[in-house]
Design a protein around this motif. Structure first.
Motif, PDB file in Angstrom:
ATOM      1  N   LEU A   1     -23.711  31.966   5.472  1.00 29.58           N
ATOM      2  CA  LEU A   1     -22.689  31.726   4.458  1.00 29.58           C
ATOM      3  C   LEU A   1     -23.353  31.237   3.179  1.00 29.58           C
ATOM      4  N   ARG A   2     -22.667  31.405   2.072  1.00 30.91           N
ATOM      5  CA  ARG A   2     -23.145  30.827   0.825  1.00 30.91           C
ATOM      6  C   ARG A   2     -22.950  29.314   0.894  1.00 30.91           C
ATOM      7  N   ALA A   3     -23.686  28.605   0.070  1.00 32.37           N
ATOM      8  CA  ALA A   3     -23.662  27.141   0.120  1.00 32.37           C
ATOM      9  C   ALA A   3     -22.265  26.581  -0.153  1.00 32.37           C
ATOM     10  N   LEU A   4     -21.567  27.127  -1.117  1.00 30.66           N
ATOM     11  CA  LEU A   4     -20.229  26.619  -1.437  1.00 30.66           C
ATOM     12  C   LEU A   4     -19.272  26.809  -0.270  1.00 30.66           C
ATOM     13  N   SER A   5     -19.314  27.964   0.346  1.00 32.73           N
ATOM     14  CA  SER A   5     -18.440  28.228   1.493  1.00 32.73           C
ATOM     15  C   SER A   5     -18.761  27.303   2.660  1.00 32.73           C
ATOM     16  N   ALA A   6     -20.038  27.127   2.941  1.00 32.39           N
ATOM     17  CA  ALA A   6     -20.451  26.279   4.064  1.00 32.39           C
ATOM     18  C   ALA A   6     -20.045  24.826   3.825  1.00 32.39           C
ATOM     19  N   THR A   7     -20.231  24.344   2.606  1.00 31.90           N
ATOM     20  CA  THR A   7     -19.884  22.950   2.336  1.00 31.90           C
ATOM     21  C   THR A   7     -18.379  22.727   2.363  1.00 31.90           C
ATOM     22  N   LEU A   8     -17.611  23.683   1.873  1.00 35.41           N
ATOM     23  CA  LEU A   8     -16.158  23.530   1.916  1.00 35.41           C
ATOM     24  C   LEU A   8     -15.627  23.570   3.346  1.00 35.41           C
ATOM     25  N   LEU A   9     -16.175  24.452   4.167  1.00 36.63           N
ATOM     26  CA  LEU A   9     -15.769  24.490   5.578  1.00 36.63           C
ATOM     27  C   LEU A   9     -16.161  23.201   6.298  1.00 36.63           C
ATOM     28  N   ALA A  10     -17.347  22.735   6.019  1.00 38.91           N
ATOM     29  CA  ALA A  10     -17.814  21.520   6.692  1.00 38.91           C
ATOM     30  C   ALA A  10     -17.089  20.278   6.184  1.00 38.91           C
ATOM     31  N   LEU A  11     -16.522  20.344   5.009  1.00 38.72           N
ATOM     32  CA  LEU A  11     -15.742  19.212   4.496  1.00 38.72           C
ATOM     33  C   LEU A  11     -14.545  18.920   5.403  1.00 38.72           C
ATOM     34  N   VAL A  12     -13.957  19.966   5.941  1.00 40.33           N
ATOM     35  CA  VAL A  12     -12.856  19.791   6.891  1.00 40.33           C
ATOM     36  C   VAL A  12     -13.364  19.043   8.130  1.00 40.33           C
ATOM     37  N   VAL A  13     -14.549  19.405   8.583  1.00 44.12           N
ATOM     38  CA  VAL A  13     -15.147  18.721   9.737  1.00 44.12           C
ATOM     39  C   VAL A  13     -15.394  17.255   9.400  1.00 44.12           C
ATOM     40  N   TRP A  14     -15.906  16.985   8.197  1.00 44.45           N
ATOM     41  CA  TRP A  14     -16.161  15.612   7.783  1.00 44.45           C
ATOM     42  C   TRP A  14     -14.885  14.787   7.825  1.00 44.45           C
ATOM     43  N   LEU A  15     -13.798  15.329   7.286  1.00 42.16           N
ATOM     44  CA  LEU A  15     -12.524  14.603   7.284  1.00 42.16           C
ATOM     45  C   LEU A  15     -12.032  14.327   8.696  1.00 42.16           C
ATOM     46  N   ILE A  16     -12.118  15.320   9.570  1.00 41.39           N
ATOM     47  CA  ILE A  16     -11.665  15.148  10.953  1.00 41.39           C
ATOM     48  C   ILE A  16     -12.492  14.077  11.653  1.00 41.39           C
TER      49      ILE A  16
END
Length: 116
Positions: free
Chosen positions: A87-102
């Motif tokens: 994935l591109r960096a922006l996509s990966a970080t945005l997806l992982a942000l959901v994981v961070w919040l959870i």
């Protein structure tokens, strides 16, 4: 205004102490690790304890630990998304942000971080 001055002075003193500790330890990459975040956190907790009492500072410390655990999980997830799925960096970080919040809110709910 004085709170910012105190935070600046305490933070600067603790940054210097952690920088000296990092300079003594090997490898030298520890110097950056011990640089800013721990000193700012300690300064903030000290001010919180002074202004609001130890119970409030304990609550803030719990939130900081939950955030640190969530950041570690977030970092692993971003690395895995970047390496395995390309994935591109922006996509990966945005997806992982959901994981961070959870993870952050999950850890807080497990330890009762919202209760005073």
């Amino acid at each position: 205004m004085t709170e910012y001055v105190v935070r600046f002075l305490i933070g600067g003193a603790v940054v210097s102490a952690f920088a000296m500790l990092g300079d003594v330890l090997r490898p030298k990459s520890f110097a950056g690790l011990f640089g800013a975040a721990p000193s700012v956190a300690l300064a903030t907790l000290g001010i919180a304890a002074y202004q609001h009492g130890p119970t409030y500072a304990a609550l803030q410390g719990t939130a900081m630990m939950a955030g640190a655990i969530a950041l570690a999980v977030y970092s692993v997830v971003v690395c895995q998304l970047l390496m395995r799925t390309r994935l591109r960096a922006l996509s990966a970080t945005l997806l992982a942000l959901v994981v961070w919040l959870i993870v952050a809110f999950g850890v807080l709910s497990l330890v009762g971080g919202g209760q005073t």
